[in-house]
Design an enzyme around this catalytic site. Structure first.
Site, PDB file in Angstrom:
ATOM      1  N   ASP A 240      -9.782   4.188   2.432  1.00 43.61           N
ATOM      2  CA  ASP A 240      -9.957   3.587   3.765  1.00 43.61           C
ATOM      3  C   ASP A 240     -10.659   4.547   4.728  1.00 43.61           C
ATOM      4  O   ASP A 240     -11.569   4.143   5.473  1.00 43.61           O
ATOM      5  CB  ASP A 240      -8.603   3.179   4.354  1.00 43.61           C
ATOM      6  CG  ASP A 240      -8.045   1.919   3.700  1.00 43.61           C
ATOM      7  OD1 ASP A 240      -8.847   1.114   3.182  1.00 43.61           O
ATOM      8  OD2 ASP A 240      -6.816   1.742   3.710  1.00 43.61           O
TER       9      ASP A 240
ATOM     10  N   LYS B 268       0.803  -1.231   0.000  1.00 48.21           N
ATOM     11  CA  LYS B 268       0.000   0.000   0.000  1.00 48.21           C
ATOM     12  C   LYS B 268       0.839   1.286   0.000  1.00 48.21           C
ATOM     13  O   LYS B 268       0.417   2.298  -0.534  1.00 48.21           O
ATOM     14  CB  LYS B 268      -0.958   0.008   1.205  1.00 48.21           C
ATOM     15  CG  LYS B 268      -2.094  -0.994   1.043  1.00 48.21           C
ATOM     16  CD  LYS B 268      -2.915  -1.119   2.311  1.00 48.21           C
ATOM     17  CE  LYS B 268      -4.062  -0.176   2.328  1.00 48.21           C
ATOM     18  NZ  LYS B 268      -5.063  -0.528   3.357  1.00 48.21           N
TER      19      LYS B 268
END
Ligand code: ATR
Length: 277
Positions: A107, A70
């Site tokens: 997120d 990520k």
């Protein structure tokens, strides 16, 4: 429809077998009767750049990125959204028609949408949020909470220097507490968030005394396996509203699915059931 017209998407990580994203996106593709497929891909750090270059040529419209790529993926994108830059990590890539790779981080969006859906009475401005943990997930949560209008973040992490580093970054709206005194920050909290991996299946339990917890506080856990962590069970016993972590996983996928497949999907009980299959 010919095979080359079918839009492909997927999730890249290593390991990847545990990911719930394939069930989730496949459920939405079926629900909305859309052509497309979503594929889990186990890719090593060494192969990541080659894979990202190749996928658009194979009919991929984008991918999700998960652990451990990520942060690294940010260097491989042509365009990065402000929220991904702020978090320092991306979870979604869009392969644009002009050949550019666009990186985003949904997120924090997923975290806020989950709270709004399952605790609609939550008002971000009603008081401080206590955050347990200072890793990548905490960064996304803190940035999203401050952006939503939470007046102050009370932060505690086992390794104090990681919490202090976030304080450096987010400034005076963030106050750091020692891990052994994490219970003390709960008294003033309108929202309590566990962003650590404690309480996850196979991991030790989170042990923070909840005696001081305000009964009006909303308590949420990013852990979703099990769905009811010990933190959530104890918070419910203390009279608090609780929100489990599954909804964050579902909601963070919504903007990506919409960009890739052209329909904004609903998060409902059928979506939850599909992700848990
Ligand atoms: P993520 O991106 O999911 O946040 P991470 O960056 O590895 O993953 O962070 C994991 C978080 O869980 C950290 O806050 C970590 O605390 P440390 O910074 O002290 O490592 C926390 N964590 C993991 N195991 C823990 C344990 N046994 N006790 C306390 N905190 C723990």
């Amino acid at each position: 429809m010919s095979l080359e017209k079918i839009p492909l998407a997927g999730v890249i990580g290593s390991p990847i077998a545990h990911s719930k994203s394939p069930q989730l996106h496949t459920h939405w593709l079926r629900t909305y009767g859309l052509p497309g497929a979503y594929i889990p891909m186990d890719v090593s750090a060494d192969d990541l750049a080659d894979v990202i270059r190749t996928l658009p040529k194979m009919g991929f419209v984008g991918v999700n990125i998960t652990v451990p790529h990520k942060e690294r993926i940010m260097e491989l994108a042509d365009l990065v959204t402000d929220r991904a830059i702020l978090i320092g990590a991306a979870n979604t890539l869009i392969f644009r028609k002009d050949g550019k790779v666009h990186a985003d981080n949904t997120d924090g969006y997923g975290f806020i949408q989950n709270l709004k859906q399952y605790s609609p009475a939550w008002d971000p401005k009603s008081g401080p949020a206590a955050v347990l943990g200072a890793g990548g997930a905490a960064r996304a949560v803190i940035a999203a909470l401050l952006d939503a209008g939470v007046p102050e973040i009370l932060l505690s992490n086992r390794t104090r220097v990681r919490a202090d580093a976030l304080k450096q970054e987010f400034g005076k709206r963030l106050q750091v507490f020692d891990w052994v005194q994490a219970g003390n920050m709960l008294e003033d909290a309108a929202l309590v968030v566990n962003t650590t991996s404690l309480g996850m299946l196979g991991k030790p339990q989170l042990r923070v005394p909840l005696d001081g917890l305000n009964k009006r506080a909303i308590v949420t856990d990013l852990v979703y396996a099990p769905l009811k962590t010990r933190l959530l069970i104890e918070a419910e016993e203390a009279g608090c509203t609780t929100v489990d972590g599954l909804g964050m996983l579902l909601h963070q996928a919504v903007p990506a699915f919409e960009r890739w497949f052209g329909v904004r999907p609903e998060v409902d009980s059928a979506t939850r059931a599909a992700a848990l299959r």
